[in-house]
Design a protein around this motif. Structure first.
Motif, mmCIF file in Angstrom:
data_model
loop_
_atom_site.group_PDB
_atom_site.id
_atom_site.type_symbol
_atom_site.label_atom_id
_atom_site.label_comp_id
_atom_site.label_asym_id
_atom_site.label_seq_id
_atom_site.Cartn_x
_atom_site.Cartn_y
_atom_site.Cartn_z
ATOM 1 N N SER A 48 0.802 -1.112 -0.026
ATOM 2 C CA SER A 48 -0.001 -0.023 0.095
ATOM 3 C C SER A 48 1.018 1.273 0.005
ATOM 4 C CB SER A 48 -0.852 -0.078 1.251
ATOM 5 O OG SER A 48 -1.695 1.168 1.399
ATOM 6 N N ARG A 49 1.817 1.168 0.926
ATOM 7 C CA ARG A 49 2.900 2.474 0.947
ATOM 8 C C ARG A 49 3.569 2.831 -0.220
ATOM 9 N NH1 ARG A 49 5.433 0.520 4.990
ATOM 10 N NH2 ARG A 49 7.198 -0.268 3.939
ATOM 11 N N VAL A 50 4.061 1.529 -0.804
ATOM 12 C CA VAL A 50 4.934 1.352 -2.030
ATOM 13 C C VAL A 50 4.187 2.304 -3.237
ATOM 14 C CG1 VAL A 50 6.083 0.326 -3.884
ATOM 15 C CG2 VAL A 50 6.492 -0.308 -1.517
ATOM 16 N N LYS A 60 -5.822 6.428 -9.485
ATOM 17 C CA LYS A 60 -6.066 4.936 -9.720
ATOM 18 C C LYS A 60 -5.015 4.264 -8.682
ATOM 19 C CE LYS A 60 -4.811 1.321 -13.046
ATOM 20 N NZ LYS A 60 -4.507 1.097 -14.442
ATOM 21 N N GLU A 61 -3.740 4.764 -8.380
ATOM 22 C CA GLU A 61 -2.726 4.136 -7.629
ATOM 23 C C GLU A 61 -3.282 4.546 -5.946
ATOM 24 O OE1 GLU A 61 -0.885 4.840 -11.370
ATOM 25 O OE2 GLU A 61 -1.827 6.314 -10.057
ATOM 26 N N ARG A 67 -7.123 0.114 -1.215
ATOM 27 C CA ARG A 67 -7.429 -1.578 -1.075
ATOM 28 C C ARG A 67 -6.715 -2.444 -0.514
ATOM 29 N NH1 ARG A 67 -8.590 -0.785 -6.621
ATOM 30 N NH2 ARG A 67 -6.898 -2.067 -7.121
ATOM 31 N N PHE A 68 -5.465 -2.191 -0.530
ATOM 32 C CA PHE A 68 -4.372 -3.022 0.160
ATOM 33 C C PHE A 68 -4.412 -2.776 1.478
ATOM 34 C CE2 PHE A 68 -2.487 -3.669 -4.216
ATOM 35 C CZ PHE A 68 -2.784 -5.207 -4.094
ATOM 36 N N MET A 69 -4.487 -1.399 1.798
ATOM 37 C CA MET A 69 -4.638 -1.019 3.267
ATOM 38 C C MET A 69 -5.646 -1.743 3.940
ATOM 39 S SD MET A 69 -6.432 1.059 5.705
ATOM 40 C CE MET A 69 -7.341 2.136 4.333
ATOM 41 N N LYS A 70 -6.913 -1.714 3.241
ATOM 42 C CA LYS A 70 -8.141 -2.112 3.831
ATOM 43 C C LYS A 70 -7.965 -3.659 3.928
ATOM 44 C CE LYS A 70 -11.502 -0.589 4.941
ATOM 45 N NZ LYS A 70 -11.883 -0.184 6.137
ATOM 46 N N GLN A 71 -7.430 -4.481 3.044
ATOM 47 C CA GLN A 71 -7.039 -5.796 3.163
ATOM 48 C C GLN A 71 -6.233 -6.337 4.584
ATOM 49 O OE1 GLN A 71 -5.531 -7.580 -0.373
ATOM 50 N NE2 GLN A 71 -6.966 -6.852 -1.329
ATOM 51 N N MET A 91 -1.511 4.020 7.991
ATOM 52 C CA MET A 91 -1.458 4.206 6.388
ATOM 53 C C MET A 91 -3.009 4.767 5.772
ATOM 54 S SD MET A 91 0.396 3.288 4.051
ATOM 55 C CE MET A 91 0.116 4.009 2.456
ATOM 56 N N ALA A 92 -4.032 4.473 6.344
ATOM 57 C CA ALA A 92 -5.063 5.162 6.120
ATOM 58 C C ALA A 92 -5.094 6.736 5.935
ATOM 59 C CB ALA A 92 -6.414 4.861 6.876
ATOM 60 N N ALA A 93 -4.381 7.260 7.309
ATOM 61 C CA ALA A 93 -4.060 8.743 7.379
ATOM 62 C C ALA A 93 -3.163 9.267 6.105
ATOM 63 C CB ALA A 93 -3.324 8.961 8.766
#
Length: 115
Positions: A48-50, A60-61, A67-71, A91-93
């Motif tokens: 997610s960070r990358v 889009k990115e 999506r990866f953060m939510k997973q 990460m959401a922040a």
């Protein structure tokens, strides 16, 4: 307050240390091979960070990063991984901040500190 938020964002960027240098393709491969544990949470957050910090990242990115953060968040909740939940909130922040929602980003960063 802004300085604390900046420090939190830097902390999230360096949370997984050596994973910072890995490519998204490498991380995706590792995620597919990993079992559902705290290691997978870290990999999902690293990916997610990358994606989010990629040069020229657009909407889009940012959506992919979300999506990866939510997973990662959902898996950390299933595993009762408090550290993973906190890192997902941080990460959401960062994602909220990237989208221009600085108030929401600050609130999420504070939530991340609770964990």
């Amino acid at each position: 307050m802004k300085f604390k938020f900046l420090l939190l964002c830097v902390a999230v960027v360096c949370v997984t240390g050596q994973l910072c240098a890995q490519s998204s393709a490498s991380l995706q491969s590792q995620i597919q091979k990993s079992k559902a544990d705290t290691g997978k949470v870290k990999l999902l957050l690293a990916l997610s960070r990358v994606i989010l910090l990629k040069s020229g990242a657009g909407a889009k990115e940012t959506d992919s990063s979300y999506r990866f953060m939510k997973q990662a968040e959902q898996l950390s909740i299933q595993l009762n991984d408090v550290k993973g939940q906190g890192n997902a909130a941080l990460m959401a922040a960062m994602i909220s901040n990237k989208k221009g929602d600085h108030k929401g980003g600050a609130a999420l960063a504070q939530r991340g500190l609770i964990f």
